[in-house]
Scaffold this motif. Structure first.
Motif, short mmCIF file in Angstrom:
data_model
loop_
_atom_site.label_atom_id
_atom_site.label_comp_id
_atom_site.label_asym_id
_atom_site.label_seq_id
_atom_site.Cartn_x
_atom_site.Cartn_y
_atom_site.Cartn_z
N ILE A 75 0.83 -1.20 0.00
CA ILE A 75 0.00 0.00 0.00
C ILE A 75 0.87 1.25 0.00
O ILE A 75 0.53 2.24 -0.64
N THR A 76 2.01 1.21 0.66
CA THR A 76 2.90 2.37 0.66
C THR A 76 3.49 2.58 -0.73
O THR A 76 3.67 3.72 -1.17
N GLU A 77 3.78 1.48 -1.43
CA GLU A 77 4.28 1.58 -2.81
C GLU A 77 3.20 2.20 -3.70
O GLU A 77 3.48 3.07 -4.52
N LEU A 78 1.98 1.73 -3.54
CA LEU A 78 0.88 2.21 -4.38
C LEU A 78 0.57 3.68 -4.10
O LEU A 78 0.36 4.45 -5.04
N LEU A 79 0.58 4.07 -2.85
CA LEU A 79 0.31 5.46 -2.51
C LEU A 79 1.38 6.40 -3.08
O LEU A 79 1.08 7.52 -3.46
N GLY A 80 2.60 5.93 -3.14
CA GLY A 80 3.68 6.73 -3.71
C GLY A 80 3.82 6.55 -5.21
O GLY A 80 4.69 7.13 -5.85
#
Length: 93
Positions: A75-80
Motif C-alpha cells: 500500500i505504501t508503494e501504491l500510494l507513492g
C-alpha cells in the motif's frame, strides 16, 4: 484482476512481473525475481553472510509472511505510485 481478489494489487503486479521481469528476464542484475535483498544468497555474486548457511530453514517461514507484504507494505508503494523506488510505468496502468 486476480491480484485484486486475493489481497494484492493489479498495478503493482503488472509493474513487477510484466514490466520489470519480462523486460529483464533472467538478468541477474535487473530481474526482480533474481533479487533477495540480502536475505537469501541466490547466486555466487551475492555477498555471503554466515546466516545464509541456514537459508533452507528460514525460506519457508519467510514465504509465509509474503501475504503481510501484499496487504500492508504494498500500500505504501501504491500510494507513492512507485515499485521498489521506481516510478510505475505507463505499461502497468
Amino acid at each position: 484482476y486476480a491480484q485484486d481478489w486475493i489481497g494484492g494489487n493489479m498495478v503493482l503486479w503488472l509493474q513487477e512481473h510484466v514490466v520489470m521481469h519480462h523486460l529483464h528476464t533472467n538478468d541477474v542484475d535487473n530481474d526482480p525475481d533474481q533479487k533477495a535483498h540480502g536475505a537469501l544468497r541466490l547466486k555466487p555474486t551475492d555477498a555471503w553472510m554466515p546466516f545464509h548457511m541456514l537459508q533452507q530453514l528460514y525460506i519457508l517461514p519467510g514465504e509465509a509472511t509474503y501475504a503481510f507484504k501484499l496487504l500492508f507494505l504494498d500500500i505504501t508503494e501504491l500510494l507513492g505510485w512507485r515499485w521498489e523506488g521506481e516510478p510505475i510505468s505507463q505499461l502497468a496502468r
